[in-house]
Design a protein around this motif. Structure first.
Motif, PDB file in Angstrom:
ATOM      1  N   LYS A  94     -18.064 -13.049 -11.296  1.00 15.11           N
ATOM      2  CA  LYS A  94     -18.298 -12.688 -12.701  1.00 15.11           C
ATOM      3  C   LYS A  94     -16.993 -12.594 -13.477  1.00 15.11           C
ATOM      4  N   ASP A  95     -15.968 -12.033 -12.845  1.00 16.00           N
ATOM      5  CA  ASP A  95     -14.691 -11.824 -13.528  1.00 16.00           C
ATOM      6  C   ASP A  95     -13.648 -12.872 -13.150  1.00 16.00           C
ATOM      7  N   ASN A  96     -14.107 -13.938 -12.461  1.00 11.82           N
ATOM      8  CA  ASN A  96     -13.228 -15.059 -12.098  1.00 11.82           C
ATOM      9  C   ASN A  96     -11.977 -14.574 -11.354  1.00 11.82           C
ATOM     10  N   LEU A  97     -12.217 -13.767 -10.336  1.00 12.61           N
ATOM     11  CA  LEU A  97     -11.124 -13.188  -9.555  1.00 12.61           C
ATOM     12  C   LEU A  97     -11.144 -13.712  -8.121  1.00 12.61           C
ATOM     13  N   LYS A  98      -9.996 -13.667  -7.475  1.00 20.63           N
ATOM     14  CA  LYS A  98      -9.891 -14.054  -6.083  1.00 20.63           C
ATOM     15  C   LYS A  98      -9.487 -12.839  -5.250  1.00 20.63           C
ATOM     16  N   SER A  99     -10.082 -12.738  -4.079  1.00 17.04           N
ATOM     17  CA  SER A  99      -9.794 -11.592  -3.217  1.00 17.04           C
ATOM     18  C   SER A  99      -8.305 -11.517  -2.869  1.00 17.04           C
ATOM     19  N   GLN A 100      -7.672 -12.688  -2.703  1.00 19.39           N
ATOM     20  CA  GLN A 100      -6.247 -12.707  -2.347  1.00 19.39           C
ATOM     21  C   GLN A 100      -5.386 -12.068  -3.433  1.00 19.39           C
ATOM     22  N   ASP A 101      -5.755 -12.295  -4.689  1.00 16.13           N
ATOM     23  CA  ASP A 101      -4.980 -11.730  -5.795  1.00 16.13           C
ATOM     24  C   ASP A 101      -5.119 -10.212  -5.855  1.00 16.13           C
ATOM     25  N   ILE A 102      -6.341  -9.730  -5.594  1.00 11.66           N
ATOM     26  CA  ILE A 102      -6.549  -8.285  -5.591  1.00 11.66           C
ATOM     27  C   ILE A 102      -5.800  -7.654  -4.422  1.00 11.66           C
ATOM     28  N   ALA A 103      -5.809  -8.339  -3.278  1.00 12.20           N
ATOM     29  CA  ALA A 103      -5.075  -7.836  -2.112  1.00 12.20           C
ATOM     30  C   ALA A 103      -3.580  -7.734  -2.407  1.00 12.20           C
ATOM     31  N   LYS A 104      -3.036  -8.733  -3.079  1.00 10.25           N
ATOM     32  CA  LYS A 104      -1.619  -8.708  -3.441  1.00 10.25           C
ATOM     33  C   LYS A 104      -1.316  -7.549  -4.383  1.00 10.25           C
ATOM     34  N   GLU A 105      -2.207  -7.322  -5.334  1.00 13.08           N
ATOM     35  CA  GLU A 105      -2.034  -6.207  -6.273  1.00 13.08           C
ATOM     36  C   GLU A 105      -2.034  -4.885  -5.515  1.00 13.08           C
ATOM     37  N   LEU A 106      -2.961  -4.749  -4.579  1.00 10.36           N
ATOM     38  CA  LEU A 106      -3.075  -3.522  -3.794  1.00 10.36           C
ATOM     39  C   LEU A 106      -1.812  -3.281  -2.969  1.00 10.36           C
ATOM     40  N   ASP A 107      -1.349  -4.317  -2.276  1.00 14.90           N
ATOM     41  CA  ASP A 107      -0.151  -4.177  -1.447  1.00 14.90           C
ATOM     42  C   ASP A 107       1.092  -3.923  -2.294  1.00 14.90           C
ATOM     43  N   SER A 108       1.134  -4.541  -3.465  1.00 12.32           N
ATOM     44  CA  SER A 108       2.272  -4.340  -4.360  1.00 12.32           C
ATOM     45  C   SER A 108       2.350  -2.884  -4.827  1.00 12.32           C
ATOM     46  N   ILE A 109       1.194  -2.312  -5.125  1.00 13.48           N
ATOM     47  CA  ILE A 109       1.144  -0.916  -5.558  1.00 13.48           C
ATOM     48  C   ILE A 109       1.605  -0.005  -4.427  1.00 13.48           C
ATOM     49  N   ARG A 110       1.144  -0.296  -3.207  1.00 18.08           N
ATOM     50  CA  ARG A 110       1.571   0.497  -2.052  1.00 18.08           C
ATOM     51  C   ARG A 110       3.080   0.397  -1.855  1.00 18.08           C
ATOM     52  N   ASP A 111       3.589  -0.834  -1.914  1.00 19.18           N
ATOM     53  CA  ASP A 111       5.025  -1.037  -1.716  1.00 19.18           C
ATOM     54  C   ASP A 111       5.843  -0.258  -2.739  1.00 19.18           C
ATOM     55  N   GLU A 112       5.437  -0.341  -4.000  1.00 18.38           N
ATOM     56  CA  GLU A 112       6.167   0.361  -5.065  1.00 18.38           C
ATOM     57  C   GLU A 112       6.103   1.865  -4.850  1.00 18.38           C
ATOM     58  N   TRP A 113       4.934   2.361  -4.468  1.00 14.46           N
ATOM     59  CA  TRP A 113       4.750   3.793  -4.231  1.00 14.46           C
ATOM     60  C   TRP A 113       5.646   4.246  -3.070  1.00 14.46           C
ATOM     61  N   ILE A 114       5.636   3.459  -1.987  1.00 15.90           N
ATOM     62  CA  ILE A 114       6.452   3.793  -0.822  1.00 15.90           C
ATOM     63  C   ILE A 114       7.937   3.791  -1.171  1.00 15.90           C
ATOM     64  N   ASN A 115       8.358   2.800  -1.932  1.00 18.02           N
ATOM     65  CA  ASN A 115       9.771   2.685  -2.304  1.00 18.02           C
ATOM     66  C   ASN A 115      10.222   3.814  -3.218  1.00 18.02           C
ATOM     67  N   ASN A 116       9.329   4.249  -4.091  1.00 20.23           N
ATOM     68  CA  ASN A 116       9.701   5.261  -5.083  1.00 20.23           C
ATOM     69  C   ASN A 116       9.390   6.692  -4.655  1.00 20.23           C
ATOM     70  N   ASP A 117       8.396   6.851  -3.797  1.00 17.71           N
ATOM     71  CA  ASP A 117       7.974   8.208  -3.417  1.00 17.71           C
ATOM     72  C   ASP A 117       7.354   8.175  -2.023  1.00 17.71           C
ATOM     73  N   LEU A 118       8.178   7.914  -1.027  1.00 16.14           N
ATOM     74  CA  LEU A 118       7.678   7.764   0.338  1.00 16.14           C
ATOM     75  C   LEU A 118       6.973   9.024   0.816  1.00 16.14           C
ATOM     76  N   ASP A 119       7.582  10.183   0.583  1.00 18.35           N
ATOM     77  CA  ASP A 119       6.974  11.426   1.047  1.00 18.35           C
ATOM     78  C   ASP A 119       5.619  11.660   0.397  1.00 18.35           C
ATOM     79  N   GLY A 120       5.538  11.352  -0.891  1.00 12.88           N
ATOM     80  CA  GLY A 120       4.273  11.527  -1.597  1.00 12.88           C
ATOM     81  C   GLY A 120       3.183  10.631  -1.045  1.00 12.88           C
ATOM     82  N   TRP A 121       3.549   9.376  -0.758  1.00 11.63           N
ATOM     83  CA  TRP A 121       2.576   8.431  -0.221  1.00 11.63           C
ATOM     84  C   TRP A 121       2.137   8.837   1.179  1.00 11.63           C
ATOM     85  N   LEU A 122       3.095   9.185   2.014  1.00 12.90           N
ATOM     86  CA  LEU A 122       2.767   9.568   3.382  1.00 12.90           C
ATOM     87  C   LEU A 122       1.870  10.799   3.428  1.00 12.90           C
ATOM     88  N   SER A 123       2.075  11.701   2.490  1.00  8.27           N
ATOM     89  CA  SER A 123       1.309  12.951   2.496  1.00  8.27           C
ATOM     90  C   SER A 123      -0.178  12.732   2.228  1.00  8.27           C
TER      91      SER A 123
END
Length: 260
Positions: A94-123
């Motif tokens: 419906k929204d013309n999206l690909k699962s791979q693109d959403i996966a990349k977005e998800l991993d990118s958010i995790r990476d940024e969170w880990i890089n900027n606030d590792l303790d917060g993410w781990l908690s």
């Protein structure tokens, strides 16, 4: 080694060792907000509580933001439990999206969170009671321990390191290997030159165990469904009635294998 112990113990990570529900929702919400350009950056009241039990329908990470999209659109929990595969597919189309693109977005958010606030993410990631001690115990025994997960292996390694557990990268098979879990089990059997009956596999997804069960060359692999993980009451009941799949509790899991 005890007679009733495996040569190889293969464990899923999320839903067996680690409870990442809080992190899942937080990362999924951020990914949803980015992909669908949500105006309100704060999730609606009650959304997380509805999301948590529905984690049982998720097979791979990209589906989590899609699950939030489904809930925002008002699709009922019952529909999601019964028709998730079709629902997620329809939302992508419906929204013309690909699962791979959403996966990349998800991993990118995790990476940024880990890089900027590792303790917060781990908690936000919590290990089930006794599982870290169990991992340490297995790692120091004669049993070969492997983690086979759809989570990125680097995330698994970081979470274990947080709690002082160092596992070599070759013992962790994450999403990046891009192979089904049953293929990895086959590879381990071949690598160690052992019979399938000497492999025990603990997983919280019934469908994954059922796939292994159907494969003739893996028919002797001992299969365990983690009752404390991301599965439904009907799936746990199905495991109870399955001769090949044993339903195991967390209390059993953290004990020696003779209690399984």
């Amino acid at each position: 080694m005890m007679e009733n112990s495996p040569s190889i113990l293969a464990l899923d990570f999320d839903g067996v060792i680690c409870d990442g529900l809080i992190e899942y929702f937080q990362v999924a919400w951020r990914a949803y907000s980015g992909v669908w350009h949500a105006e309100n950056k704060i999730p609606p009241d009650g959304l997380a509580e509805t999301f948590y039990p529905l984690r049982a329908v998720i097979e791979t990470g990209w589906e989590m933001p899609v699950l939030i999209k489904a809930l925002i659109e008002g699709i009922s929990e019952e529909q999601i439990y019964q028709e998730w595969h079709n629902i997620s597919k329809q939302i992508l189309e419906k929204d013309n999206l690909k699962s791979q693109d959403i996966a990349k977005e998800l991993d990118s958010i995790r990476d940024e969170w880990i890089n900027n606030d590792l303790d917060g993410w781990l908690s936000l990631n919590r290990f089930y009671p006794g599982t870290i001690e169990k991992i340490r115990s297995i790692a120091s025994s004669s049993v070969e321990l492997y983690i086979i997960t759809t989570k990125e292996g680097r995330f698994v390694k970081q979470l274990l390191q947080r709690w002082g557990v160092e596992l070599n990268s070759e013992l962790i098979f994450g999403k990046e290997v891009k192979r089904p879990k049953y293929e990895i089990i086959r590879e381990l059997i071949k690598k160690h030159n052992i019979s399938p009956g000497n492999v025990w596999f603990v997983e919280d997804r019934l469908k994954t165990l059922q796939v292994v069960k159907k494969l003739p060359d893996l028919q002797d692999v001992k299969l365990f469904l983690a009752s404390w993980g991301y599965n439904t009451a009907s799936e746990r009941e199905a495991a109870k009635n399955d001769e090949r799949i044993k339903l195991i509790s967390l209390a059993q899991f953290v004990q020696d294998s003779f209690a399984w």
